[in-house]
Motif scaffolding. Structure first.
Motif, PDB file in Angstrom:
ATOM      1  N   VAL A  51       0.715  -1.144  -0.078  1.00 58.55           N
ATOM      2  CA  VAL A  51       0.031   0.021   0.027  1.00 58.55           C
ATOM      3  C   VAL A  51       0.923   1.227  -0.059  1.00 58.55           C
ATOM      4  O   VAL A  51       0.626   2.151  -0.874  1.00 58.55           O
ATOM      5  CB  VAL A  51      -1.186   0.105   1.500  1.00 58.55           C
ATOM      6  N   ALA A  52       1.918   1.227   0.786  1.00 60.68           N
ATOM      7  CA  ALA A  52       2.708   2.484   0.832  1.00 60.68           C
ATOM      8  C   ALA A  52       3.549   2.641  -0.477  1.00 60.68           C
ATOM      9  O   ALA A  52       3.700   3.799  -0.789  1.00 60.68           O
ATOM     10  CB  ALA A  52       3.894   2.342   1.870  1.00 60.68           C
ATOM     11  N   LEU A  53       3.907   1.744  -1.156  1.00 58.50           N
ATOM     12  CA  LEU A  53       4.680   1.712  -2.455  1.00 58.50           C
ATOM     13  C   LEU A  53       3.610   2.476  -3.417  1.00 58.50           C
ATOM     14  O   LEU A  53       4.235   3.251  -4.430  1.00 58.50           O
ATOM     15  CB  LEU A  53       5.279   0.539  -2.818  1.00 58.50           C
ATOM     16  N   VAL A  54       2.469   1.877  -3.398  1.00 65.81           N
ATOM     17  CA  VAL A  54       1.409   2.477  -4.325  1.00 65.81           C
ATOM     18  C   VAL A  54       1.226   3.788  -4.309  1.00 65.81           C
ATOM     19  O   VAL A  54       1.199   4.799  -5.170  1.00 65.81           O
ATOM     20  CB  VAL A  54       0.226   1.719  -4.331  1.00 65.81           C
ATOM     21  N   LEU A  55       0.988   4.242  -2.957  1.00 57.29           N
ATOM     22  CA  LEU A  55       0.682   5.759  -2.528  1.00 57.29           C
ATOM     23  C   LEU A  55       2.012   6.435  -3.021  1.00 57.29           C
ATOM     24  O   LEU A  55       1.660   7.602  -3.561  1.00 57.29           O
ATOM     25  CB  LEU A  55       0.218   5.692  -1.197  1.00 57.29           C
ATOM     26  N   VAL A  56       3.132   6.193  -2.517  1.00 63.67           N
ATOM     27  CA  VAL A  56       4.383   6.981  -2.939  1.00 63.67           C
ATOM     28  C   VAL A  56       4.615   7.040  -4.656  1.00 63.67           C
ATOM     29  O   VAL A  56       5.037   8.121  -4.975  1.00 63.67           O
ATOM     30  CB  VAL A  56       5.405   6.628  -2.290  1.00 63.67           C
ATOM     31  N   SER A  57       4.151   5.963  -5.247  1.00 66.31           N
ATOM     32  CA  SER A  57       4.393   6.003  -6.774  1.00 66.31           C
ATOM     33  C   SER A  57       3.483   7.129  -7.250  1.00 66.31           C
ATOM     34  O   SER A  57       3.730   7.523  -8.346  1.00 66.31           O
ATOM     35  CB  SER A  57       4.221   4.506  -7.319  1.00 66.31           C
ATOM     36  N   LEU A  58       2.561   7.383  -6.687  1.00 61.18           N
ATOM     37  CA  LEU A  58       1.671   8.324  -7.172  1.00 61.18           C
ATOM     38  C   LEU A  58       2.217   9.873  -7.422  1.00 61.18           C
ATOM     39  O   LEU A  58       2.011  10.543  -8.423  1.00 61.18           O
ATOM     40  CB  LEU A  58       0.289   8.551  -6.415  1.00 61.18           C
ATOM     41  N   LEU A  59       3.345   9.975  -6.702  1.00 64.86           N
ATOM     42  CA  LEU A  59       3.936  11.261  -6.881  1.00 64.86           C
ATOM     43  C   LEU A  59       4.943  11.192  -8.245  1.00 64.86           C
ATOM     44  O   LEU A  59       4.992  12.387  -8.708  1.00 64.86           O
ATOM     45  CB  LEU A  59       5.087  11.380  -5.724  1.00 64.86           C
TER      46      LEU A  59
END
Length: 408
Positions: A51-59
């Protein structure tokens, strides 16, 4: 049983069942068994990392965000990958160490780069080289101090790395301060995301005695080695647990206030109890080696001592379970009321005037020496359990455990 082939290529057995479906059921049952055996915390942690990797990849993936941050978004992704740990305290520890290390290293690196740029000429690389040597030497020296290394090793490493990257890149790149600022902002975004996901979505707290509580009822250990060797394997796990205990206690010290665990919770007391547990485990292993010695007496003579040995074993099991339950339930250990009387009775049975050792003849034969050695080791176990119970009682007082509910 005969089998036939269906139109889609799968085989059917004689009673018409599709063997591919049976294979699928077998695979599903194996997968279910693996999931049941797996530690739920690891599964939760793996999902949280995803989940954290998906969210940070949005940047990086969302155009509006990428226009604001640019290529520095990669630093946020790297921060999530490096920072995210199983325990909330470990993630917080790494995040704070990384943030402070980046600030100090980046700030000092910018200072060295600006100072070198203002002088120019041959002085520019000279100042950079001297600053690299001085900062690296001093930071590495303090990094090796035991008390600093235990809790701040990662921060010092990041500080040295950041200082070198900023100071060296300042020789060739322009606007080094702006570049360092943007990268620090991206690292801060990754840090905040890690803390949010790890602390607010099914947080996993460090618990020092998880492994000890698991050993008595761990079905996997009994399935692997059988009942006879399970206790010895458990003792070996306890003996080798020192580094794991210290790491868990260090992670717990970084955790925010949660439940009954405050900022000044006596985690060091748990480490002290762990030391006594390791001494007890080593003595139990020594007793096993003594009892398995070929110089032990014949079965007829051993049978005379069987009753006392059974009493000793049952009493030790009850006492250790009682100690473990009090820590697990965070209740005060009733050492004086329930544990000490049993230990004093065992001491009387094992001491030379007692009924156990009176059955041993005075003649110094190999058999009698083996029995005396076993008797001595059992007496040592009683002494160590008594000390362990006292330490657990102290922990209950310091940590304000609730009073044990006594059965009426």
């Amino acid at each position: 049983m005969s089998s036939t082939t269906t139109s889609n290529g799968s085989k059917k057995n004689g009673d018409g069942n599709d063997s591919s479906f049976s294979w699928f059921e077998g695979f599903a049952s194996v997968f279910k068994e693996i999931c049941n055996r797996s530690d739920k915390r690891r599964i939760i942690h793996s999902i949280k990392v995803g989940v954290a990797l998906v969210l940070v990849s949005l940047l990086y993936l969302v155009n509006s965000m990428f226009k604001q941050i640019g290529e520095n978004a990669m630093w946020a992704i790297m921060t999530v990958v490096v920072m995210f740990e199983l325990y909330a305290g470990a993630t917080l520890s790494k995040g704070i160490n990384r943030g402070v290390g980046t600030l100090i290293g980046g700030g000092m690196g910018c200072l060295a780069a600006v100072l070198a740029a203002e002088n120019g000429g041959i002085a520019k690389p000279t100042i950079v080289v001297i600053s690299l040597f001085a900062y690296g030497t001093v930071a590495t020296y303090y990094r090796m101090v035991p008390n600093i290394k235990k809790r701040y090793d990662y921060g010092f490493m990041i500080s040295i790395l950041t200082f070198n990257l900023v100071a060296v890149s300042g020789v060739r790149a322009e606007k080094v301060v702006e570049v360092a600022r943007d990268r620090l902002a991206a690292i801060g975004m990754g840090f905040i995301l890690c803390i949010f996901v790890n602390l607010f979505i099914f947080p996993i707290w460090a618990r020092c005695f998880d492994e000890y509580f698991k050993l008595g009822s761990d079905k996997e250990i009994h399935d692997k080695v059988g009942d006879g060797s399970a206790s010895i394997l458990a003792c070996k796990i306890v003996i080798n647990s020192k580094s794991n205990d210290e790491a868990l206690a260090n992670h717990a010290k970084w955790e925010p206030w949660h439940g009954k665990f405050g900022l000044y919770y006596p985690w060091d007391k748990y480490l002290e109890i762990g030391e006594h547990l390791r001494e007890l485990a080593a003595t139990i292993i020594s007793l096993k080696g003594c009892l398995q010695s070929p110089k032990q007496p014949l079965p007829l003579k051993r049978q005379m001592l069987k009753g006392q040995c059974d009493d000793f074993l049952l009493s030790m099991i009850w006492i250790l379970n009682e100690i473990g339950d009090t820590i697990g339930k965070m209740e005060k250990c009733q050492t004086k009321l329930s544990i000490n009387p049993k230990l004093q009775l065992l001491k009387l049975q094992l001491s030379p005037p007692g009924p156990f050792s009176c059955k041993i003849e005075v003649v110094e034969t190999d058999e009698n020496l083996a029995i005396l050695s076993s008797n001595f080791l059992m007496l040592e176990i009683v002494e160590k359990v008594e000390i362990l119970a006292a330490k657990v009682e102290e922990l209950g007082e310091i940590a304000n455990f609730r009073a044990t509910k006594m059965d009426v």
